[in-house]
Motif scaffolding. Structure first.
Motif, short mmCIF file in Angstrom:
data_model
loop_
_atom_site.label_atom_id
_atom_site.label_comp_id
_atom_site.label_asym_id
_atom_site.label_seq_id
_atom_site.Cartn_x
_atom_site.Cartn_y
_atom_site.Cartn_z
N SER A 110 -7.30 87.67 26.77
CA SER A 110 -6.74 87.37 25.45
C SER A 110 -7.91 87.27 24.48
CB SER A 110 -5.98 86.03 25.52
OG SER A 110 -5.69 85.56 24.23
N TRP A 111 -7.87 88.08 23.42
CA TRP A 111 -9.00 88.18 22.47
C TRP A 111 -8.45 87.99 21.05
CZ3 TRP A 111 -11.09 90.54 18.25
CH2 TRP A 111 -12.48 90.72 18.17
N THR A 112 -8.88 86.95 20.37
CA THR A 112 -8.34 86.61 19.05
C THR A 112 -9.42 86.70 17.98
OG1 THR A 112 -6.69 85.13 20.03
CG2 THR A 112 -7.21 84.78 17.71
N ALA A 113 -9.10 87.40 16.91
CA ALA A 113 -10.01 87.52 15.77
C ALA A 113 -10.00 86.21 14.97
CB ALA A 113 -9.59 88.68 14.87
N MET A 114 -11.17 85.64 14.71
CA MET A 114 -11.26 84.42 13.92
C MET A 114 -11.43 84.73 12.44
SD MET A 114 -13.51 82.07 16.55
CE MET A 114 -13.66 80.67 15.44
N GLU A 115 -11.65 86.00 12.14
CA GLU A 115 -11.61 86.50 10.76
C GLU A 115 -11.32 87.99 10.84
OE1 GLU A 115 -15.10 84.62 9.90
OE2 GLU A 115 -15.82 85.34 11.82
N LYS A 116 -11.12 88.60 9.72
CA LYS A 116 -10.80 90.03 9.70
C LYS A 116 -11.88 90.81 10.45
CE LYS A 116 -9.61 93.85 6.60
NZ LYS A 116 -8.25 94.10 7.10
N ALA A 117 -11.44 91.69 11.35
CA ALA A 117 -12.37 92.53 12.12
C ALA A 117 -12.09 93.99 11.81
CB ALA A 117 -12.21 92.26 13.62
N GLY A 122 -17.97 95.36 13.13
CA GLY A 122 -18.07 95.54 14.58
C GLY A 122 -16.85 95.13 15.36
N CYS A 123 -15.70 95.66 14.98
CA CYS A 123 -14.46 95.34 15.69
C CYS A 123 -14.46 95.94 17.10
CB CYS A 123 -13.25 95.85 14.91
SG CYS A 123 -13.16 97.66 14.77
N GLU A 169 -6.51 91.32 11.63
CA GLU A 169 -6.57 90.23 10.66
C GLU A 169 -6.90 88.93 11.38
OE1 GLU A 169 -6.36 90.59 7.41
OE2 GLU A 169 -5.88 92.74 7.52
N LYS A 170 -7.32 87.93 10.63
CA LYS A 170 -7.60 86.61 11.20
C LYS A 170 -6.37 86.12 11.96
CE LYS A 170 -9.02 81.97 9.73
NZ LYS A 170 -9.43 81.15 8.58
N ARG A 193 -18.93 87.98 12.37
CA ARG A 193 -17.61 88.35 12.88
C ARG A 193 -17.34 87.53 14.12
NH1 ARG A 193 -16.50 92.18 17.31
NH2 ARG A 193 -16.59 90.07 18.17
N LYS A 194 -16.52 86.49 13.93
CA LYS A 194 -16.24 85.58 15.03
C LYS A 194 -14.95 85.97 15.74
CE LYS A 194 -18.51 81.42 13.27
NZ LYS A 194 -19.07 82.03 12.06
#
Length: 255
Positions: A110-117, A122-123, A169-170, A193-194
């Protein structure tokens, strides 16, 4: 996010966590999020581990693992700005390369973007359908300036396989199989990019012996790292994973 900053500043020091830094920036920024690019194995940090227990995450995880769920590998990634040496580019790889347990079909990330990637910062980049392929040999890339510790990549990458950039998106979350070939590009922006992630597995999964397999070199490297960090006399790969693993839901059976 606040807990990550506290870890960077050494206000908290979670048991067993590996704090990975760009040492060349320490003299400029000291102990701060400008230096730390990853907090790995945060399973003993109460606030960060809360992510691994979210019902919104577990309802999908359970589709893959069944009801007995272990959190096996946790990471908060802080991809630093990196347009020159490309230190934090993560080459295309399969996560199963790192795991001495099976079956692969009962493991999910499970991988969650903490801000827009996106492609600028580097998404994630994935090769759809490659989860149906076998585990392939991995090692450090042969490119100058890109051999970050344990950032292994495929030795023989098929450049023709289509790639998809996961623009997120976040709060967006992606779930993927441990054989899916994926990686991430460099962060060309001035920000960070968190993302936060956890590899879950069914506690009914079982450990395998990786000696005389394509995972043997990784075992040697990891055991050596643990020996240096904790001054252990003898440790095996399954010992490292037993220490990392934490029950999230149901019953702890094998892992």
């Amino acid at each position: 996010r606040k807990e990550f900053v506290r870890i960077c500043k050494k206000e908290v020091n979670p048991l067993g966590a590996m704090i990975m830094k760009n040492e060349s920036l320490k003299s400029q920024y000291g102990q701060s999020e400008e230096v730390v690019n990853k907090v790995q194995d945060f399973q003993e940090d109460k606030e960060l581990f809360r992510y691994c227990t979210l019902p919104e995450v577990l309802k999908y995880v359970e589709c893959f693992t069944g009801p007995n769920i272990m959190a096996m590998h946790t990471m908060l990634i802080n991809k630093l700005p990196d347009s020159d040496k490309q230190t934090f580019l993560h080459p295309m790889h399969q996560d199963l390369h790192y795991f001495p347990f099976r079956p692969a079909a009962r493991i999910v990330c499970s991988w969650t973007a903490m801000e827009k990637a996106n492609q600028d910062n580097g998404c994630l980049v994935v090769q759809p359908g490659t989860h149906k392929e076998p585990l392939k040999p991995h090692s450090y890339p042969q490119w100058e300036g890109k051999a970050n510790k344990l950032f292994h990549g495929l030795l023989d990458e098929d450049e023709k396989t289509p790639r998809v950039h996961l623009v997120m998106e976040k709060g967006d979350t992606v779930f993927f199989h441990p054989l899916l070939i994926h990686g991430s590009g460099i962060n060309k922006t001035s920000g960070f990019r968190k993302s936060i992630s956890c590899h879950f597995a069914s506690s009914e999964c079982y450990y395998i012996d990786v000696k005389n397999t394509i995972q043997e070199d990784l075992e040697k490297e990891l055991v050596e790292m643990v020996h240096k960090k904790y001054n252990t006399t003898s440790v095996e790969l399954r010992d490292i994973w037993n220490f990392r693993a934490r029950l999230v839901q149901g019953e702890r059976i094998n892992l």
